[in-house]
Design an enzyme around this catalytic site. Structure first.
Site, PDB file in Angstrom:
ATOM      1  N   HIS A  29       0.856  -1.195   0.000  1.00 35.14           N
ATOM      2  CA  HIS A  29       0.000   0.000   0.000  1.00 35.14           C
ATOM      3  C   HIS A  29       0.885   1.236   0.000  1.00 35.14           C
ATOM      4  CE1 HIS A  29      -3.983   1.938   1.167  1.00 35.14           C
ATOM      5  NE2 HIS A  29      -3.121   2.935   1.041  1.00 35.14           N
ATOM      6  N   HIS A  31       1.395   4.912  -2.546  1.00 34.85           N
ATOM      7  CA  HIS A  31       0.890   5.675  -3.699  1.00 34.85           C
ATOM      8  C   HIS A  31       2.044   6.260  -4.503  1.00 34.85           C
ATOM      9  CE1 HIS A  31      -3.417   5.710  -2.438  1.00 34.85           C
ATOM     10  NE2 HIS A  31      -2.844   5.426  -1.274  1.00 34.85           N
ATOM     11  N   ASP A 151      -6.172   3.061  -9.197  1.00 35.27           N
ATOM     12  CA  ASP A 151      -7.305   3.364  -8.320  1.00 35.27           C
ATOM     13  C   ASP A 151      -8.197   4.473  -8.882  1.00 35.27           C
ATOM     14  OD1 ASP A 151      -5.705   5.620  -7.651  1.00 35.27           O
ATOM     15  OD2 ASP A 151      -6.403   5.606  -5.577  1.00 35.27           O
ATOM     16  N   GLU A 215     -10.836   3.953   6.435  1.00 35.48           N
ATOM     17  CA  GLU A 215      -9.730   4.851   6.821  1.00 35.48           C
ATOM     18  C   GLU A 215     -10.293   6.067   7.551  1.00 35.48           C
ATOM     19  OE1 GLU A 215      -7.679   6.641   3.481  1.00 35.48           O
ATOM     20  OE2 GLU A 215      -5.981   7.284   4.706  1.00 35.48           O
TER      21      GLU A 215
END
Ligand SMILES: O=C(O)c1cccc(C(=O)CC[C@H]2O[C@@H](n3cnc4c(=O)[nH]cnc43)[C@H](O)[C@@H]2O)c1
Ligand SMILES: [Zn+2]
EC number: 3.5.4.40
Length: 355
Positions: A29, A31, A151, A215
């Site tokens: 995970h 970005h 995403d 989140e």
């Protein structure tokens, strides 16, 4: 608030940090734009001086101090605005891989938001060629294997969902390194179920489902990600701790959580590290992986996240090796790739412990 890191207390802590620094790792995970180091950001900001992003790496520390999640997304998008050409995309991707290799990251699934780049005018073919070129160079030169998760920036709506799905499923444009499909951005006011048709198409095209959920909203968002979006892993999943039935479900079905402790403090999703629910996840038998999310923006890196986890979970070297193997198990690597990195983790740990 700046991201808090583990205080370097004594010899034991330093030894554990040295062990972590050499430990082969996988990251699930993280970005793409959120991994731009201060050096890359200032280089891009100097290329594009009309931007409001500071060119001075020291000023970036203040710039990367967030009042809340919405502020974080505003700042994030100002860095997205710095990436304007395929050459910017290639530079970013290649340099991110170099930073990963320095931390002994052997494999990473990097979350990329192609919609944010194509809507800003980067040619889609140029974009895909740039990430693929950097991926191949990184593997050949640094030995770090990169794979992509595309995403949907949920707040940008269904047009963004449609465009992301097209780029991820059309054989004429989808890149070879693409393995999964995600959903990012704010959760408040962005219900997950509306994205079901897009995830159905991505899964039908062979992609794995890895939405962010829980989140910044409650456990019902995680349930939605599981039932509507067919999530195979959950990005963050922090609020799962509020629902014992959900924790039991995640544990029973071996659905891993991509936990990013420092990120949760930096965006103020969790108040302090000591209040982070990671321990509740492991106690409930959930497969926990530790990740860095947007490391330079949160003043962290993957090694620091392992040190944070070691403190919160009271892990020694063997515990840290198991944590690293969790990420390998939860990855979308093939069996051979998993065995190779797990074997490296075991060899490194045995050599370190002298056994
Ligand atoms: O690109 C646009 O024009 C745009 C328009 C409206 C909304 C958005 C977004 O919401 C982009 C969000 C962006 O944030 C990335 N990201 C990075 N770290 C996280 C995180 O911890 N949680 C959620 N999202 C995160 C995400 O990948 C999106 O690219 C964009
Ligand atoms: Zn994220």
């Amino acid at each position: 608030m700046t991201a808090s890191s583990v205080p370097a207390t004594g010899t034991a802590d330093r030894d554990l940090r040295t062990f972590i620094a050499g430990l082969p790792k996988a990251e699930l995970h993280v970005h793409h734009v959120g991994s731009a180091s201060p050096r890359i950001v200032s280089e891009l900001a100097a290329r594009h001086p009309d931007s409001k992003v500071p060119t001075d790496p020291e000023a970036l520390v203040d710039y990367f101090t967030f009042t809340d999640f919405a502020h974080f997304i505003d700042v994030y998008l100002s860095v997205v605005d710095l990436i304007r050409t395929p050459e910017d995309v290639r530079l970013l991707t290649y340099e991110v891989a170099r930073d990963m290799a320095r931390q002994q990251v052997r494999y990473a699934e990097l979350t990329i938001t192609p919609f944010s780049s194509t809507r800003r005018g980067i040619d889609e073919r140029g974009f895909m060629d740039a990430i693929e070129d950097a991926r191949k160079a990184a593997e050949a030169e640094f030995g770090t294997v990169l794979r992509w998760c595309f995403d949907i920036p949920g707040e940008a709506g269904l047009q963004a969902a449609e465009e992301t799905t097209r780029l991820a499923t059309d054989d004429r444009i989808r890149p070879e390194g693409l393995v999964s499909f995600g959903l990012g951005g704010p959760e408040i006011g962005v219900p997950r179920p509306q994205f079901k048709p897009y995830f159905d198409r991505a899964v039908a095209a062979g992609l794995r489902s890895v939405p962010h959920a829980g989140e910044t909203t409650g456990p019902e968002t995680v349930w939605d990600a599981l039932t509507e979006l067919r999530a195979e892993r959950i990005g963050h999943g922090t609020s799962s701790a509020q629902d014992p039935k959900l924790l039991a479900h995640l544990a029973e079905h071996r659905i891993p959580l991509e936990v990013c402790p420092t990120s949760n403090i930096a965006t103020r999703a969790v108040r302090t590290l000591d209040e982070h629910p990671i321990k509740e996840f492991t106690r409930a038998g959930v497969l926990v992986t530790v990740n860095s999310d947007d490391p330079p923006m949160f003043g962290t890196d993957l090694n620091n996240e392992y040190a944070v986890a070691a403190r919160l979970l009271d892990l020694d070297e063997r515990g840290l090796a198991d944590l690293a193997k969790n990420a390998v198990e939860a990855s979308f690597l093939d069996a051979e790739g998993k065995a190779r990195i797990s074997g490296e983790i075991d060899s490194y740990t045995s050599a370190w412990l002298g056994s």
